[in-house]
Enzyme design. Structure first.
Site, short mmCIF file in Angstrom:
data_model
loop_
_atom_site.label_atom_id
_atom_site.label_comp_id
_atom_site.label_asym_id
_atom_site.label_seq_id
_atom_site.Cartn_x
_atom_site.Cartn_y
_atom_site.Cartn_z
N GLU A 51 -17.42 8.47 8.53
CA GLU A 51 -18.01 9.40 7.63
C GLU A 51 -19.65 9.25 8.40
O GLU A 51 -19.91 8.12 8.55
CB GLU A 51 -18.10 9.14 6.41
CG GLU A 51 -19.14 9.96 5.97
CD GLU A 51 -18.66 10.21 4.09
OE1 GLU A 51 -19.40 11.27 3.48
OE2 GLU A 51 -17.81 9.47 3.84
N CYS A 249 -17.09 12.45 1.30
CA CYS A 249 -17.87 13.26 0.81
C CYS A 249 -18.22 14.31 1.22
O CYS A 249 -18.91 15.51 0.92
CB CYS A 249 -19.04 12.86 -0.40
SG CYS A 249 -17.94 10.64 -1.55
N ASN A 380 -10.61 15.90 -0.29
CA ASN A 380 -11.32 14.17 0.01
C ASN A 380 -10.45 13.64 -0.88
O ASN A 380 -10.27 12.61 -0.52
CB ASN A 380 -12.73 14.80 0.82
CG ASN A 380 -13.80 12.70 0.34
OD1 ASN A 380 -13.14 11.76 0.90
ND2 ASN A 380 -14.58 12.29 -0.47
N GLU A 381 -11.90 13.29 -2.07
CA GLU A 381 -11.58 12.88 -2.99
C GLU A 381 -11.18 14.14 -4.13
O GLU A 381 -12.17 13.29 -5.13
CB GLU A 381 -13.28 11.59 -3.34
CG GLU A 381 -12.62 10.25 -3.67
CD GLU A 381 -13.34 9.02 -3.69
OE1 GLU A 381 -13.37 8.45 -3.31
OE2 GLU A 381 -14.50 9.69 -4.00
#
Length: 657
Positions: A51, A249, A380-381
């Protein structure tokens, strides 16, 4: 003073009855049923998650030395300054001015450029780089820029050290009044951690410049837009099964307008649109207003990196939702076609023939052969009903056209409770391919959860342990440490991942990289500055597991008992039994390893990673303070003597007949 574990093993193998302070009676017996291997293990079991956090891309893996090379930061002159207070002749600074302009730019995607007006000859400006520029003695760097001028005939580049002493010089010249790229190669005469690039106009007049670059020639595989060699080497040495990118993120963005859009990261470097990095001010204690993404490291480079290090690519795409911890902005369902088309086009870019538009672009960039993409992350999350609605649309479109592509989905940001439980319930109903679980927890949590997957449903979706790291002080705390306690607790947990390789298909530590001068999050696997890098104990745990993967699970006992954690696999490629043993205890343990009906042969290869000090860390001064040690021992019987140092991880590789 304790003996090294490998020395104890040798002593036992030679028939020593006892060692000082120890009984000759074995205290530990590990039984490995190597003759009856079980379920297959994913060849992508242990990989890496990249990331762009902690200046991991620009200012890190992507080795461009000029910050804000295209003048597209929110503050267009960020990192650019007039040379003040001195001149090369020691006289007053020559007069001039800097102006950001958008009139007839280099291209519409890169609308800002710098107009430099020298009122007097010798006017100069400089770029400070990413907390300085790391320059190596004797190394060569490509200085380049797009230039347009009818005035001065040359731009002179002078790289200087912290005391303004020149260490490399070069010149761009031959301008014809149109936007064109000019370049030259400069050679350094010194090693400097915080150098700067100075640009001089030796004639009065105006010059327009854009995409100013100072780039090392000594990149990984010597590519013109290649990656930082020492950092890629650390990744290559892990032999990762996969690489997840471009992050977590940052895929979502704080708002959808600032989400990661892969199509803006491929093609001509000069036409890639810069974007503010969502980690620039996430943490009040670590603000980074100068944190932007140039996308010099874009999706093409990510795919190329995966190929270079022998890893399967796992790109993560935005599913129409911004970060739910920030704005939680969500695209309407009738607007989702753009996001889905991005996913379909990405498959064409990675795998499609050169007759397709995106396959043609891949070929034009230098890779006519496909990248063999087999999986994509949808979001993603994310969590909740909005996410489920959008996933269903993605899955319907992608599975209809590309049933060969596996889809990775999210269980939310936490490893237990809600929304974790409800998301798993839905993923089972929807028969999702793979569910991404994240754990940023204490070392004690990792130790107590080594059996987490022992009772997962074998017929349900597979698991991707996509982000995990033991937090020594607390989740997202700036005082977290990469010490031996965090690393060995992760190793204990990873034995449970491997023992349940029929359920857990992939696993990766996070975050991967951190710049010591510009980080936002701790802990991290690899730390670096402008010139150096080192792996933490956590990195070496990841490397140890990734370097010793197998093809099938082998039953072993005990699996998790009294601070002892084990996992065993067979590697059908090398015909070896690989046993990993974690001793989370302050004492040495001796005993034997028994292989049941299997026949062993040859020498045993042993790798040990240990420290009796749980607070031990690595550093630039001591990068190998906690690092693997290797040895071999002879086999004299069907059982192998076992000697485990305090707080140790030991890997045994044994040939099986």
């Amino acid at each position: 003073m304790r003996l090294k574990a490998t020395s104890i093993i040798l002593a036992l193998a030679l028939g020593t009855a006892s060692l000082p302070g120890q009984s000759s009676k074995p205290t530990v017996t590990i039984n490995v049923d190597a003759a009856h291997p079980g379920a297959a293990i994913s060849p992508q079991m242990f990989g890496i998650f990249f990331e762009d956090i902690n200046f991991a891309a620009d200012g890190g893996l992507y080795p461009e030395l000029v910050k804000n090379r295209s003048f597209e930061f929110n503050e267009p002159l960020a990192a650019w300054h007039e040379v003040m207070g001195f001149s090369e002749k020691g006289l007053d600074r020559p007069k001039g001015e800097l102006d950001i302009s958008t009139d007839d730019p280099l291209n519409p995607h890169n609308p800002h450029y710098l107009r430099v007006r020298a009122i007097e000859p010798g006017y100069a400006l400089f770029n400070s780089g990413f907390r300085g520029m790391g320059i190596q003695d004797g190394a060569e760097y490509r200085f380049s820029a797009y230039v347009r001028t009818h005035g001065p005939k040359a731009i002179r580049a002078v790289v200087t050290d912290e005391n303004h002493k020149p260490i490399a010089t070069g010149k761009l010249e031959g301008f014809d009044g149109y936007w064109r790229k000019y370049e030259t190669v400069v050679r350094s005469t010194a090693t400097v951690d915080k150098a700067q690039l100075n640009l001089f106009l030796d004639e009065a007049g105006s010059v327009d410049i854009d995409m100013v670059s100072l780039y090392p020639l000594d990149t990984w595989k010597h590519r013109p837009n290649g990656l930082r060699r020492d950092l890629v080497q650390l990744l290559y040495d892990m032999h990762p099964g996969f690489i997840r990118f471009p992050g977590g993120c940052i895929v979502e963005g704080r708002r959808l307008a600032t989400r990661y859009q892969w199509k803006k990261t491929v093609g001509d470097l000069a036409e890639r649109q810069s974007l503010v990095n969502r980690w620039n001010d996430e943490f009040d204690a670590r603000p980074a207003p100068d944190y932007f993404q140039s996308f010099g490291l874009g999706f093409y480079e990510y795919f190329q990196l995966a190929e270079d290090i022998g890893a399967r690519p796992l790109p993560i795409l935005n599913c129409g939702m911004a970060c739910q911890f920030n704005s939680s902005e969500t695209a309407a369902l009738n607007e989702l076609h753009e996001y889905i088309q991005d996913a379909l086009d990405l498959i064409d870019f990675a795998n499609g023939p050169v007759t397709t538009p995106w396959g043609k672009l891949r070929a034009q960039m230098g890779h006519p052969k496909p990248f063999h993409l087999t999986m994509i992350g949808v979001g993603n999350e994310q969590w909740g009903d909005r996410y489920l609605e959008r996933y269903k649309l993605f899955a319907a479109a992608l599975k209809a056209k590309h049933p060969e592509i596996k889809l990775v989905v999210s269980a939310g940001p936490f490893p237990t409770g809600e929304p974790f439980a409800s998301m798993w319930t839905n993923w089972r109903k929807l028969q999702a391919d793979m569910v991404d679980e994240h754990y940023y927890m204490s070392p004690e949590w990792f130790l107590s959860n080594s059996s987490r997957y022992d009772h997962y449903d074998r017929s349900g979706p597979k698991v991707f342990a996509g982000e995990y790291a033991a937090q020594s002080a607390g989740t997202a705390r700036s005082d977290n440490r990469n010490n031996w306690k965090t690393a060995i607790s992760e190793a204990a947990f990873m034995t449970g991942l491997e023992r349940n390789g029929d359920v857990v298909q992939m696993a990766s530590y996070a975050p991967l990289l951190a710049n010591v001068n510009a980080w936002q999050w701790t802990p991290d696997a690899i730390w670096f500055d402008n010139l150096r890098s080192y792996g933490t104990p956590d990195y070496y745990v990841q490397k140890l597991f990734a370097n010793n993967t197998g093809t099938r699970i082998v039953p072993s006992t005990p699996q998790s008992e009294d601070g002892l954690y084990t996992s065993a696999v067979i590697d059908d490629r090398s015909h070896e039994l690989i046993l990993k043993v974690v001793n989370y205890a302050s004492i040495e343990r001796t005993g034997i390893i028994q292989f049941g009906e299997a026949h062993t042969s040859g020498a045993v290869r042993v790798t040990t990673l240990s420290s009796s000090d749980l607070t031990a860390e690595n550093s630039f001064a001591h990068p190998q303070n906690v690092a693997p040690e290797s040895s071999t021992i002879a086999i004299n019987s069907a059982a192998i003597p076992l000697a485990l140092g305090p707080y140790s991880i030991t890997v045994f590789r044994v040939l099986i007949q």
